[in-house]
Design a protein around this motif. Structure first.
Motif, PDB file in Angstrom:
ATOM      1  N   THR A   1       2.321  10.628 -10.825  1.00 17.25           N
ATOM      2  CA  THR A   1       1.208  11.448 -11.326  1.00 17.25           C
ATOM      3  C   THR A   1       1.631  12.899 -11.517  1.00 17.25           C
ATOM      4  OG1 THR A   1      -0.452   9.994 -10.322  1.00 17.25           O
ATOM      5  CG2 THR A   1      -1.142  12.241 -10.835  1.00 17.25           C
ATOM      6  N   ARG A   2       2.504  13.402 -10.633  1.00 15.12           N
ATOM      7  CA  ARG A   2       2.973  14.780 -10.776  1.00 15.12           C
ATOM      8  C   ARG A   2       3.755  14.996 -12.071  1.00 15.12           C
ATOM      9  NH1 ARG A   2       3.749  14.285  -5.099  1.00 15.12           N
ATOM     10  NH2 ARG A   2       5.935  13.675  -5.372  1.00 15.12           N
ATOM     11  N   ARG A   3       4.266  13.941 -12.639  1.00 15.37           N
ATOM     12  CA  ARG A   3       5.053  14.043 -13.863  1.00 15.37           C
ATOM     13  C   ARG A   3       4.187  13.971 -15.118  1.00 15.37           C
ATOM     14  NH1 ARG A   3      10.556  11.386 -12.697  1.00 15.37           N
ATOM     15  NH2 ARG A   3      10.464  10.601 -14.839  1.00 15.37           N
ATOM     16  N   ILE A   4       2.921  13.663 -14.951  1.00 17.10           N
ATOM     17  CA  ILE A   4       2.053  13.417 -16.107  1.00 17.10           C
ATOM     18  C   ILE A   4       1.229  14.650 -16.473  1.00 17.10           C
ATOM     19  CG2 ILE A   4       0.085  12.062 -16.936  1.00 17.10           C
ATOM     20  CD1 ILE A   4       1.103   9.779 -15.167  1.00 17.10           C
ATOM     21  N   LYS A   5       1.225  15.000 -17.718  1.00 19.36           N
ATOM     22  CA  LYS A   5       0.395  16.087 -18.248  1.00 19.36           C
ATOM     23  C   LYS A   5      -0.410  15.537 -19.418  1.00 19.36           C
ATOM     24  CE  LYS A   5       2.047  19.381 -15.560  1.00 19.36           C
ATOM     25  NZ  LYS A   5       2.687  18.432 -14.597  1.00 19.36           N
TER      26      LYS A   5
ATOM     27  N   ILE B   1       0.836  -1.200   0.000  1.00 23.12           N
ATOM     28  CA  ILE B   1       0.000   0.000   0.000  1.00 23.12           C
ATOM     29  C   ILE B   1       0.872   1.252   0.000  1.00 23.12           C
ATOM     30  CG2 ILE B   1      -1.791   1.297   1.221  1.00 23.12           C
ATOM     31  CD1 ILE B   1      -2.691  -1.382   2.460  1.00 23.12           C
ATOM     32  N   MET B   2       1.915   1.258   0.821  1.00 25.35           N
ATOM     33  CA  MET B   2       2.807   2.417   0.882  1.00 25.35           C
ATOM     34  C   MET B   2       3.493   2.662  -0.456  1.00 25.35           C
ATOM     35  SD  MET B   2       4.517   1.920   4.665  1.00 25.35           S
ATOM     36  CE  MET B   2       5.577   3.369   4.509  1.00 25.35           C
ATOM     37  N   ILE B   3       3.975   1.584  -1.075  1.00 28.54           N
ATOM     38  CA  ILE B   3       4.641   1.720  -2.372  1.00 28.54           C
ATOM     39  C   ILE B   3       3.669   2.244  -3.419  1.00 28.54           C
ATOM     40  CG2 ILE B   3       5.607   0.384  -4.284  1.00 28.54           C
ATOM     41  CD1 ILE B   3       7.034  -1.341  -2.162  1.00 28.54           C
ATOM     42  N   SER B   4       2.479   1.687  -3.436  1.00 33.52           N
ATOM     43  CA  SER B   4       1.482   2.146  -4.407  1.00 33.52           C
ATOM     44  C   SER B   4       1.163   3.620  -4.222  1.00 33.52           C
ATOM     45  CB  SER B   4       0.205   1.308  -4.260  1.00 33.52           C
ATOM     46  OG  SER B   4      -0.827   1.798  -5.090  1.00 33.52           O
ATOM     47  N   ARG B   5       1.058   4.040  -2.961  1.00 34.60           N
ATOM     48  CA  ARG B   5       0.687   5.427  -2.678  1.00 34.60           C
ATOM     49  C   ARG B   5       1.801   6.400  -3.065  1.00 34.60           C
ATOM     50  NH1 ARG B   5      -2.716   5.732   2.575  1.00 34.60           N
ATOM     51  NH2 ARG B   5      -3.902   4.409   1.167  1.00 34.60           N
ATOM     52  N   VAL B   6       3.048   6.068  -2.699  1.00 33.81           N
ATOM     53  CA  VAL B   6       4.139   6.990  -3.031  1.00 33.81           C
ATOM     54  C   VAL B   6       4.392   7.003  -4.532  1.00 33.81           C
ATOM     55  CG1 VAL B   6       6.094   5.381  -2.798  1.00 33.81           C
ATOM     56  CG2 VAL B   6       6.390   7.800  -2.264  1.00 33.81           C
ATOM     57  N   ARG B   7       4.237   5.849  -5.188  1.00 34.83           N
ATOM     58  CA  ARG B   7       4.433   5.819  -6.644  1.00 34.83           C
ATOM     59  C   ARG B   7       3.361   6.642  -7.354  1.00 34.83           C
ATOM     60  NH1 ARG B   7       4.823   0.150  -9.745  1.00 34.83           N
ATOM     61  NH2 ARG B   7       6.608   0.012  -8.348  1.00 34.83           N
ATOM     62  N   LYS B   8       2.120   6.476  -6.911  1.00 34.01           N
ATOM     63  CA  LYS B   8       1.049   7.234  -7.540  1.00 34.01           C
ATOM     64  C   LYS B   8       1.278   8.727  -7.405  1.00 34.01           C
ATOM     65  CE  LYS B   8      -3.996   7.823  -7.521  1.00 34.01           C
ATOM     66  NZ  LYS B   8      -5.268   7.368  -6.912  1.00 34.01           N
ATOM     67  N   GLY B   9       1.689   9.155  -6.199  1.00 34.30           N
ATOM     68  CA  GLY B   9       1.922  10.571  -5.991  1.00 34.30           C
ATOM     69  C   GLY B   9       3.085  11.098  -6.792  1.00 34.30           C
ATOM     70  N   ALA B  10       4.199  10.370  -6.787  1.00 35.19           N
ATOM     71  CA  ALA B  10       5.403  10.845  -7.476  1.00 35.19           C
ATOM     72  C   ALA B  10       5.242  10.829  -8.983  1.00 35.19           C
ATOM     73  CB  ALA B  10       6.606   9.996  -7.056  1.00 35.19           C
TER      74      ALA B  10
ATOM     75  N   GLU C   1       6.067   6.602 -17.406  1.00 37.72           N
ATOM     76  CA  GLU C   1       6.761   7.455 -16.437  1.00 37.72           C
ATOM     77  C   GLU C   1       7.215   6.671 -15.221  1.00 37.72           C
ATOM     78  OE1 GLU C   1       7.839  10.547 -16.356  1.00 37.72           O
ATOM     79  OE2 GLU C   1       7.223  10.872 -18.433  1.00 37.72           O
ATOM     80  N   ALA C   2       6.438   5.665 -14.791  1.00 39.24           N
ATOM     81  CA  ALA C   2       6.813   4.863 -13.629  1.00 39.24           C
ATOM     82  C   ALA C   2       8.123   4.129 -13.884  1.00 39.24           C
ATOM     83  CB  ALA C   2       5.707   3.864 -13.282  1.00 39.24           C
ATOM     84  N   LEU C   3       8.293   3.600 -15.095  1.00 37.84           N
ATOM     85  CA  LEU C   3       9.540   2.921 -15.432  1.00 37.84           C
ATOM     86  C   LEU C   3      10.717   3.885 -15.407  1.00 37.84           C
ATOM     87  CD1 LEU C   3       8.340   0.609 -18.350  1.00 37.84           C
ATOM     88  CD2 LEU C   3       9.114  -0.122 -16.092  1.00 37.84           C
ATOM     89  N   LEU C   4      10.522   5.084 -15.989  1.00 37.55           N
ATOM     90  CA  LEU C   4      11.591   6.083 -15.995  1.00 37.55           C
ATOM     91  C   LEU C   4      11.905   6.568 -14.586  1.00 37.55           C
ATOM     92  CD1 LEU C   4      10.492   8.136 -19.132  1.00 37.55           C
ATOM     93  CD2 LEU C   4      12.432   6.570 -18.965  1.00 37.55           C
TER      94      LEU C   4
ATOM     95  N   ALA D   1     -11.032   8.130 -22.467  1.00 37.41           N
ATOM     96  CA  ALA D   1      -9.880   8.593 -23.244  1.00 37.41           C
ATOM     97  C   ALA D   1      -8.845   9.236 -22.322  1.00 37.41           C
ATOM     98  CB  ALA D   1     -10.326   9.576 -24.321  1.00 37.41           C
ATOM     99  N   TYR D   2      -9.325  10.065 -21.397  1.00 36.58           N
ATOM    100  CA  TYR D   2      -8.403  10.699 -20.451  1.00 36.58           C
ATOM    101  C   TYR D   2      -7.712   9.643 -19.587  1.00 36.58           C
ATOM    102  CZ  TYR D   2      -6.585  13.469 -16.609  1.00 36.58           C
ATOM    103  OH  TYR D   2      -5.748  14.021 -15.674  1.00 36.58           O
ATOM    104  N   LEU D   3      -8.496   8.677 -19.088  1.00 33.03           N
ATOM    105  CA  LEU D   3      -7.931   7.635 -18.237  1.00 33.03           C
ATOM    106  C   LEU D   3      -6.918   6.786 -19.004  1.00 33.03           C
ATOM    107  CD1 LEU D   3      -8.015   6.351 -15.432  1.00 33.03           C
ATOM    108  CD2 LEU D   3      -9.856   4.858 -16.243  1.00 33.03           C
ATOM    109  N   ILE D   4      -7.228   6.507 -20.270  1.00 35.59           N
ATOM    110  CA  ILE D   4      -6.296   5.750 -21.112  1.00 35.59           C
ATOM    111  C   ILE D   4      -4.970   6.486 -21.223  1.00 35.59           C
ATOM    112  CG2 ILE D   4      -5.828   5.133 -23.525  1.00 35.59           C
ATOM    113  CD1 ILE D   4      -8.846   4.380 -23.681  1.00 35.59           C
ATOM    114  N   LEU D   5      -5.040   7.783 -21.514  1.00 29.02           N
ATOM    115  CA  LEU D   5      -3.821   8.578 -21.643  1.00 29.02           C
ATOM    116  C   LEU D   5      -3.053   8.618 -20.332  1.00 29.02           C
ATOM    117  CD1 LEU D   5      -5.183  11.495 -23.827  1.00 29.02           C
ATOM    118  CD2 LEU D   5      -3.170  10.123 -24.383  1.00 29.02           C
ATOM    119  N   HIS D   6      -3.782   8.844 -19.254  1.00 30.42           N
ATOM    120  CA  HIS D   6      -3.131   8.909 -17.946  1.00 30.42           C
ATOM    121  C   HIS D   6      -2.445   7.586 -17.609  1.00 30.42           C
ATOM    122  CE1 HIS D   6      -2.773   8.767 -13.556  1.00 30.42           C
ATOM    123  NE2 HIS D   6      -2.641  10.086 -13.615  1.00 30.42           N
ATOM    124  N   ASN D   7      -3.154   6.470 -17.798  1.00 26.69           N
ATOM    125  CA  ASN D   7      -2.583   5.165 -17.470  1.00 26.69           C
ATOM    126  C   ASN D   7      -1.406   4.824 -18.373  1.00 26.69           C
ATOM    127  OD1 ASN D   7      -4.468   4.866 -15.472  1.00 26.69           O
ATOM    128  ND2 ASN D   7      -5.805   3.500 -16.625  1.00 26.69           N
ATOM    129  N   ARG D   8      -1.537   5.189 -19.658  1.00 26.58           N
ATOM    130  CA  ARG D   8      -0.442   4.943 -20.595  1.00 26.58           C
ATOM    131  C   ARG D   8       0.802   5.707 -20.177  1.00 26.58           C
ATOM    132  NH1 ARG D   8      -1.781   6.830 -26.492  1.00 26.58           N
ATOM    133  NH2 ARG D   8      -3.233   5.069 -26.352  1.00 26.58           N
TER     134      ARG D   8
END
Length: 464
Positions: free
Chosen positions: A183-187, A172-181, A444-447, A432-439
């Motif tokens: 998501t901030r990189r995604i536009k 849960i902690m990993i998922s939460r910190v990854r999502k926060g870190a 970004e998570a890998l990078l 469409a927005y969710l697809i783009l965000h998830n893609r």
């Protein structure tokens, strides 16, 4: 507590809805330290007692296998996690890869988990026992078991319940910190949404879905030509082996750096629009069991295999309700009983012919909707708090409710209309927005993980 209901309903207001003798001691602890770096060594001590007449022997048999910034990876954890992966592979009736290769993969995963957990702790992420209990209960329910039955199942598989709980807490902690870190990189721009929406429409919401396998051979963006050539040769050799009948899941477990590597590289079912463009362009014309050539992205070289495909799409319609209300909120002057009586009196005045809208403007404590005669506009199911929704749904058109109590006070509700609303286009745009965000999230998570690892102090301690 007051609330504000505006012309767009109370979707954006407080009204909306809101995891014996002298012992002989033998120590075997191998620790590596980096000069001038504080490394917190949390060494798990495994104690074995051998009782023979008048003496016992205590032996510490754990050791450090990797230093990761201010944390360590222990041999006991590496063994536990490796054995768990082996059990999973065997349960799928697959051949177990060479244990040294598997161990390297698991160690790399533990290093990345350690880095993310350290970041989570620095960021103040904490998972309470209450949240953890709720998450475990959901997991148990998904398995159609009670928590106690689920616990017995976990323990029957050889895993201590306390360790399982901490594994889930860490996830849960990993998922939460990854999502926060990440998501901030995604536009995501409106133009990008328009383009994906056009693709969805063109392909009929991608009626075809694909079950894919994925192998990632990582490369940094600044990799030298020699590094790129070496990794590309490895990728092409893997492609030849796979096309010759090699087991894809085994190769993914052994070679891939992807998120799903240890589960065999499966990406699950995806539509073309849910895939990165790099993947979609190749998958579109593939047949079952085909394997792509290595595909280059910023994170490395990708190899895909199409297992099978299927199709389907559904329209989306909801029943919307148009309602208005008058809210009377108890306060220092108006106690609970008086607020209820005032609401009931206003209801009686409406029944006797006074204008609902005028009474709302004059008396409603929801100043947002009150200024509009109490109008809440057309609202989707689930927009309002449960007590309000339950009472509203029981009303006939134009019927006036009794005083309905919610956390905000007492409501007099009138339903002005109901309609079936086709929200297919809205849902498609949301999709469409969710697809783009998830893609972008996956990319970004890998990078992000690669950058974090490159910047960390990591030392592998071999038992040589």
């Amino acid at each position: 507590m007051g609330c504000s209901l505006g012309i767009n309903g109370f979707k954006s207001t407080n009204f909306a809805k809101r995891r014996n003798g002298s012992p002989e001691v033998t120590l075997e602890v191998k620790i590596g330290l980096k000069m001038n770096k504080l490394v917190k060594l949390a060494v798990v001590i495994v104690i074995t007692f051998y009782t023979a007449l008048s003496h016992a022997k205590i032996e510490i048999i754990d050791r450090v296998v990797a230093l990761v910034d201010k944390d360590v990876v222990l041999a006991s954890e590496l063994v536990r996690r490796t054995n768990s992966i082996v059990d999973q592979i065997k349960s799928r009736n697959q051949a177990v890869p060479p244990i040294e290769k598997l161990r390297e993969q698991v160690l790399e995963r533990l290093i990345l988990e350690s880095l993310q957990l350290q970041m989570a702790k620095r960021a103040g992420v904490r998972i309470s026992d209450t949240e953890l209990d709720a998450t475990i209960e959901r997991i148990a329910n998904d398995s159609k078991l009670s928590v106690e039955q689920f616990r017995k199942k976990i323990e029957s598989e050889g895993l201590a319940w306390a360790i399982f709980r901490e594994d889930i807490r860490n996830e849960i902690m990993i998922s939460r910190v990854r999502k926060g870190a990440v998501t901030r990189r995604i536009k995501v721009s409106e133009k990008e949404v328009d383009n994906v929406l056009a693709q969805i429409n063109q392909e009929g919401e991608s009626r075809t879905q694909y079950s894919l396998g994925h192998i990632l051979l990582p490369l940094s963006e600044g990799a030298s030509p020699e590094e790129v050539s070496k990794v590309r040769q490895k990728a092409q050799n893997i492609v030849r082996q796979l096309r010759g009948g090699a087991n894809f899941q085994e190769y993914a477990i052994t070679h891939s750096a992807g998120e799903n590597a240890l589960s065999g590289g499966g990406l699950g079912w995806r539509s073309l629009s849910q895939l990165p463009s790099l993947f979609a362009d190749s998958v579109r014309n593939m047949k079952a069991n085909e394997v792509t050539e290595p595909l280059r992205s910023g994170s490395g070289l990708h190899i895909l295999k199409l297992f099978e495909s299927k199709g389907g799409f559904e329209t989306h319609s909801v029943v919307q309700t148009h309602a208005r209300h008058i809210l009377i909120t108890p306060n220092a002057i108006l106690d609970e009983k008086a607020a209820y009586e005032k609401a009931q009196l206003l209801r009686q005045r409406v029944l006797e012919g006074e204008d609902f809208a005028e009474l709302a403007v004059e008396h409603s404590d929801d100043k947002g909707s009150g200024a509009l005669g109490g109008d809440l506009d057309w609202a989707d199911p689930g927009t309002f708090v449960p007590e309000f929704t339950e009472a509203m749904d029981k009303l006939a058109i134009n019927e006036i409710s009794q005083a309905v109590k919610s956390e905000f006070g007492y409501h007099i509700i009138q339903v002005l209309g109901r309609r079936d609303q086709d929200q297919t286009e809205e849902k498609k745009r949301d999709r469409a927005y969710l697809i783009l965000h998830n893609r972008k999230f996956e990319e970004e998570a890998l990078l992000w993980l690669r950058e974090m690892r490159d910047q960390a102090y990591i030392k592998i301690i071999n038992d040589k």
